[in-house]
Design an enzyme around this catalytic site. Sequence first.
Site, PDB file in Angstrom:
ATOM      1  N   THR A   8      17.700  11.644 -30.355  1.00 38.89           N
ATOM      2  CA  THR A   8      16.964  10.406 -30.052  1.00 38.89           C
ATOM      3  C   THR A   8      16.754  10.327 -28.538  1.00 38.89           C
ATOM      4  OG1 THR A   8      18.910   8.964 -29.777  1.00 38.89           O
ATOM      5  CG2 THR A   8      18.088   9.243 -32.021  1.00 38.89           C
ATOM      6  N   GLY A   9      15.634   9.728 -28.144  1.00 38.67           N
ATOM      7  CA  GLY A   9      15.322   9.619 -26.708  1.00 38.67           C
ATOM      8  C   GLY A   9      15.168  10.997 -26.088  1.00 38.67           C
ATOM      9  N   ALA A  10      14.406  11.872 -26.801  1.00 39.87           N
ATOM     10  CA  ALA A  10      14.327  13.272 -26.369  1.00 39.87           C
ATOM     11  C   ALA A  10      13.138  13.542 -25.462  1.00 39.87           C
ATOM     12  CB  ALA A  10      14.244  14.169 -27.606  1.00 39.87           C
ATOM     13  N   SER A  12      12.442  12.465 -22.441  1.00 43.65           N
ATOM     14  CA  SER A  12      12.611  12.501 -20.979  1.00 43.65           C
ATOM     15  C   SER A  12      14.081  12.668 -20.614  1.00 43.65           C
ATOM     16  CB  SER A  12      12.067  11.210 -20.346  1.00 43.65           C
ATOM     17  OG  SER A  12      12.906  10.129 -20.685  1.00 43.65           O
ATOM     18  N   GLY A  13      14.332  12.805 -19.325  1.00 47.46           N
ATOM     19  CA  GLY A  13      15.690  12.802 -18.785  1.00 47.46           C
ATOM     20  C   GLY A  13      16.651  13.767 -19.460  1.00 47.46           C
ATOM     21  N   ILE A  14      17.826  13.238 -19.773  1.00 45.85           N
ATOM     22  CA  ILE A  14      18.927  14.057 -20.287  1.00 45.85           C
ATOM     23  C   ILE A  14      18.594  14.614 -21.675  1.00 45.85           C
ATOM     24  CG2 ILE A  14      21.378  13.966 -20.958  1.00 45.85           C
ATOM     25  CD1 ILE A  14      21.491  11.584 -18.756  1.00 45.85           C
ATOM     26  N   GLY A  15      17.927  13.804 -22.491  1.00 44.83           N
ATOM     27  CA  GLY A  15      17.548  14.240 -23.847  1.00 44.83           C
ATOM     28  C   GLY A  15      16.630  15.446 -23.806  1.00 44.83           C
ATOM     29  N   SER A 165      28.898   6.587 -21.402  1.00 44.13           N
ATOM     30  CA  SER A 165      28.849   6.460 -19.946  1.00 44.13           C
ATOM     31  C   SER A 165      30.236   6.141 -19.401  1.00 44.13           C
ATOM     32  CB  SER A 165      27.897   5.313 -19.606  1.00 44.13           C
ATOM     33  OG  SER A 165      28.052   4.911 -18.276  1.00 44.13           O
ATOM     34  N   TYR A 187      25.049  -3.342 -20.795  1.00 44.96           N
ATOM     35  CA  TYR A 187      25.055  -1.871 -20.835  1.00 44.96           C
ATOM     36  C   TYR A 187      26.488  -1.374 -21.007  1.00 44.96           C
ATOM     37  CZ  TYR A 187      24.138   2.954 -19.329  1.00 44.96           C
ATOM     38  OH  TYR A 187      24.047   4.331 -19.268  1.00 44.96           O
TER      39      TYR A 187
HETATM   40  N1  NDP Z   1      20.982   8.631 -15.947  1.00 47.37           N
HETATM   41  C1  NDP Z   1      22.280   8.405 -15.843  1.00 47.37           C
HETATM   42  O1  NDP Z   1      22.845   8.419 -14.736  1.00 47.37           O
HETATM   43  C2  NDP Z   1      23.092   8.141 -17.064  1.00 47.37           C
HETATM   44  C3  NDP Z   1      22.520   8.014 -18.312  1.00 47.37           C
HETATM   45  N2  NDP Z   1      23.328   7.777 -19.407  1.00 47.37           N
HETATM   46  C4  NDP Z   1      22.739   7.677 -20.750  1.00 47.37           C
HETATM   47  O2  NDP Z   1      21.946   8.801 -21.017  1.00 47.37           O
HETATM   48  C5  NDP Z   1      21.015   8.505 -22.045  1.00 47.37           C
HETATM   49  C6  NDP Z   1      19.674   9.063 -21.681  1.00 47.37           C
HETATM   50  O3  NDP Z   1      19.186   8.346 -20.554  1.00 47.37           O
HETATM   51  P1  NDP Z   1      18.454   9.041 -19.329  1.00 47.37           P
HETATM   52  O4  NDP Z   1      18.016  10.395 -19.689  1.00 47.37           O
HETATM   53  O5  NDP Z   1      19.279   8.839 -18.145  1.00 47.37           O
HETATM   54  O6  NDP Z   1      17.216   8.055 -19.142  1.00 47.37           O
HETATM   55  P2  NDP Z   1      15.693   8.152 -19.621  1.00 47.37           P
HETATM   56  O7  NDP Z   1      15.163   6.787 -19.443  1.00 47.37           O
HETATM   57  O8  NDP Z   1      15.019   9.287 -19.000  1.00 47.37           O
HETATM   58  O9  NDP Z   1      15.854   8.482 -21.164  1.00 47.37           O
HETATM   59  C7  NDP Z   1      16.086   7.519 -22.117  1.00 47.37           C
HETATM   60  C8  NDP Z   1      15.399   7.949 -23.378  1.00 47.37           C
HETATM   61  O10 NDP Z   1      15.677   6.983 -24.400  1.00 47.37           O
HETATM   62  C9  NDP Z   1      14.446   6.601 -24.959  1.00 47.37           C
HETATM   63  N3  NDP Z   1      14.496   5.264 -25.516  1.00 47.37           N
HETATM   64  C10 NDP Z   1      14.783   4.103 -24.899  1.00 47.37           C
HETATM   65  N4  NDP Z   1      14.681   3.086 -25.767  1.00 47.37           N
HETATM   66  C11 NDP Z   1      14.330   3.621 -26.952  1.00 47.37           C
HETATM   67  C12 NDP Z   1      14.064   3.092 -28.233  1.00 47.37           C
HETATM   68  N5  NDP Z   1      14.121   1.777 -28.479  1.00 47.37           N
HETATM   69  N6  NDP Z   1      13.758   3.948 -29.234  1.00 47.37           N
HETATM   70  C13 NDP Z   1      13.666   5.271 -29.010  1.00 47.37           C
HETATM   71  N7  NDP Z   1      13.886   5.831 -27.820  1.00 47.37           N
HETATM   72  C14 NDP Z   1      14.221   5.016 -26.810  1.00 47.37           C
HETATM   73  C15 NDP Z   1      13.438   6.692 -23.826  1.00 47.37           C
HETATM   74  O11 NDP Z   1      12.128   6.696 -24.334  1.00 47.37           O
HETATM   75  P3  NDP Z   1      10.890   6.119 -23.482  1.00 47.37           P
HETATM   76  O12 NDP Z   1      10.418   7.241 -22.627  1.00 47.37           O
HETATM   77  O13 NDP Z   1       9.912   5.719 -24.553  1.00 47.37           O
HETATM   78  O14 NDP Z   1      11.406   4.964 -22.699  1.00 47.37           O
HETATM   79  C16 NDP Z   1      13.875   7.999 -23.217  1.00 47.37           C
HETATM   80  O15 NDP Z   1      13.380   9.085 -23.934  1.00 47.37           O
HETATM   81  C17 NDP Z   1      21.054   6.993 -22.206  1.00 47.37           C
HETATM   82  O16 NDP Z   1      21.808   6.653 -23.352  1.00 47.37           O
HETATM   83  C18 NDP Z   1      21.783   6.515 -20.961  1.00 47.37           C
HETATM   84  O17 NDP Z   1      22.467   5.306 -21.164  1.00 47.37           O
HETATM   85  C19 NDP Z   1      24.669   7.671 -19.295  1.00 47.37           C
HETATM   86  C20 NDP Z   1      25.275   7.793 -18.083  1.00 47.37           C
HETATM   87  C21 NDP Z   1      24.535   8.028 -16.870  1.00 47.37           C
HETATM   88  C1  LIG Z   2      24.229   5.840  -1.098  1.00 55.06           C
HETATM   89  C2  LIG Z   2      23.956   5.764  -2.557  1.00 55.06           C
HETATM   90  C3  LIG Z   2      24.763   6.733  -3.309  1.00 55.06           C
HETATM   91  C4  LIG Z   2      24.069   4.333  -3.041  1.00 55.06           C
HETATM   92  C5  LIG Z   2      23.849   4.145  -4.522  1.00 55.06           C
HETATM   93  C6  LIG Z   2      24.528   2.898  -5.028  1.00 55.06           C
HETATM   94  C7  LIG Z   2      24.334   2.623  -6.527  1.00 55.06           C
HETATM   95  C8  LIG Z   2      22.881   2.356  -6.824  1.00 55.06           C
HETATM   96  C9  LIG Z   2      24.929   3.727  -7.412  1.00 55.06           C
HETATM   97  C10 LIG Z   2      26.402   3.983  -7.093  1.00 55.06           C
HETATM   98  C11 LIG Z   2      27.058   4.387  -8.395  1.00 55.06           C
HETATM   99  C12 LIG Z   2      25.907   4.568  -9.363  1.00 55.06           C
HETATM  100  C13 LIG Z   2      26.148   4.669 -10.821  1.00 55.06           C
HETATM  101  C14 LIG Z   2      27.341   5.036 -11.310  1.00 55.06           C
HETATM  102  C15 LIG Z   2      27.618   5.260 -12.739  1.00 55.06           C
HETATM  103  C16 LIG Z   2      26.358   5.458 -13.597  1.00 55.06           C
HETATM  104  C17 LIG Z   2      26.715   5.349 -15.079  1.00 55.06           C
HETATM  105  C18 LIG Z   2      27.561   6.529 -15.480  1.00 55.06           C
HETATM  106  C19 LIG Z   2      25.563   5.111 -15.986  1.00 55.06           C
HETATM  107  O1  LIG Z   2      25.712   5.193 -17.200  1.00 55.06           O
HETATM  108  C20 LIG Z   2      24.241   4.675 -15.504  1.00 55.06           C
HETATM  109  C21 LIG Z   2      24.017   4.747 -14.039  1.00 55.06           C
HETATM  110  C22 LIG Z   2      25.271   4.440 -13.216  1.00 55.06           C
HETATM  111  C23 LIG Z   2      25.690   3.022 -13.489  1.00 55.06           C
HETATM  112  C24 LIG Z   2      24.932   4.640 -11.708  1.00 55.06           C
HETATM  113  C25 LIG Z   2      23.857   3.705 -11.209  1.00 55.06           C
HETATM  114  C26 LIG Z   2      23.634   3.716  -9.704  1.00 55.06           C
HETATM  115  C27 LIG Z   2      24.937   3.465  -8.951  1.00 55.06           C
HETATM  116  C28 LIG Z   2      25.424   2.071  -9.257  1.00 55.06           C
END
Ligand code: NDP
Ligand SMILES: CC(C)CCC[C@@H](C)[C@H]1CC[C@H]2C3=CC[C@H]4[C@H](C)C(=O)CC[C@]4(C)[C@H]3CC[C@]12C
Length: 334
Positions: A8-10, A12-15, A165, A187
């Site tokens: 799911t959520g594939a 963009s990003g991590i997916g 997370s 969150y």
């Molecule tokens: N980035 C980070 O630092 C961290 C991310 N995570 C987790 O990693 C996971 C992936 O996020 P990340 O890659 O960072 O961010 P992105 O926003 O790049 O990816 C999120 C993905 O989830 C999809 N999505 C969101 N809402 C829905 C929905 N209602 N139905 C289907 N798909 C949905 C998005 O689709 P769309 O493009 O349509 O929005 C997108 O593909 C998340 O669960 C996030 O909480 C955890 C820790 C740290």
């Molecule tokens: C000088 C820079 C590094 C200042 C950045 C400050 C903040 C914007 C960020 C510092 C720590 C960050 C986060 C930590 C944990 C992530 C967590 C694992 C997650 O699931 C989503 C994103 C984070 C909350 C992330 C977000 C930005 C910071 C708060």
Amino acid sequence: MERVVLITGANSGIGLALCERLLTEDSQLRLCLACRNMQRAEAARSALLTSHSNAHVDLLQLDVGSVQSVLSAAQEVKARYNRIDFLYLNAGIMPNPQLDLNAFFKGLFSRNVVRMFATAEGILTQQDRLNSDGLQEVFATNLFGHFLLIRELEPLLSRLVWTSSSNARRSAFSMEDMQHREGRESYSSSKYASDMLSLALNRQKNSQGLFSSVICPGLVMTNLTYGILPSFFWTLIMPVMWLIRIFTNTFTLTPHNGAEALHWLFLQNPESLDPRAKYHSLTSGLGTNYTQPRQMDIDEGTSDVLYSKLLELEKEVRRKQSEENADEEISAVK
Ligand SMILES: NC(=O)C1=CN([C@@H]2O[C@H](COP(=O)(O)OP(=O)(O)OC[C@H]3O[C@@H](n4cnc5c(N)ncnc54)[C@H](OP(=O)(O)O)[C@@H]3O)[C@@H](O)[C@H]2O)C=CC1
Ligand SMILES: CC(C)CCC[C@@H](C)[C@H]1CC[C@H]2C3=CC[C@H]4[C@H](C)C(=O)CC[C@]4(C)[C@H]3CC[C@]12C
């Protein structure tokens, strides 16, 4: 035999990075990209086929934040596949994030500075809202939609992997308010709930051959983090981020690095995994990726209570859904 992996959520990003990594690992895989936006899903599929021209990449329309969409998508999955070898529960949102700059600067000069960078504890809040099903949007997307999907597909499943997370925190979650209607840490609450749900699923379903794990990808530059601070700002401070990585290996920064633990779990025997551990993607100061298990702050009793409450909510939501469907049929006949 061809293995089927649904993510799911594939798009963009991590997916998406996980999709790349899995296709590099096993070119025979059948990947199913479950996304809410089919245009973005098509773009992701094209990108994957550019680097893996013979890959089997299917698309599935799924909005995990909508009950009707989850139920329809599950029907489609059952019609298409006999089994799902891996289900990655990765889609997630963090709407309207607000950074508390005051707390951030205080934290910079405190003993907890490394912890603050790794978990964002005390410096990040969100503003959530109700969705059209009457559920809190973050809860519905990050947790409940995925729970419903699992319940629908259960006979087909064997491995579940949640993208959780290190921001998941016990104090952000309340059993009396599991949707987090009251607070401003939706969150953190939803991710803590996914940690507990994973443990509960292991307790309930391991004997039937279903195994669940949770990971944290670290801090990764994706659309989610670009919602907290604009992308140009992140680019500007990238050298500082590399520096911080020397002190906290949780700054994985790229989606490829962030997907490390997701990829690693794909290669593990489920019986060798610890149901109470969160598997962290980590990147050293020199850029080496590795996976490390860390114990979660969860207990079995509370996890079981959450599981029962989710089952209750599922019943309620299904009842509402069938009433709505019946009403629609009646008005169609009139
Ligand atoms: N980035 C980070 O630092 C961290 C991310 N995570 C987790 O990693 C996971 C992936 O996020 P990340 O890659 O960072 O961010 P992105 O926003 O790049 O990816 C999120 C993905 O989830 C999809 N999505 C969101 N809402 C829905 C929905 N209602 N139905 C289907 N798909 C949905 C998005 O689709 P769309 O493009 O349509 O929005 C997108 O593909 C998340 O669960 C996030 O909480 C955890 C820790 C740290
Ligand atoms: C000088 C820079 C590094 C200042 C950045 C400050 C903040 C914007 C960020 C510092 C720590 C960050 C986060 C930590 C944990 C992530 C967590 C694992 C997650 O699931 C989503 C994103 C984070 C909350 C992330 C977000 C930005 C910071 C708060």
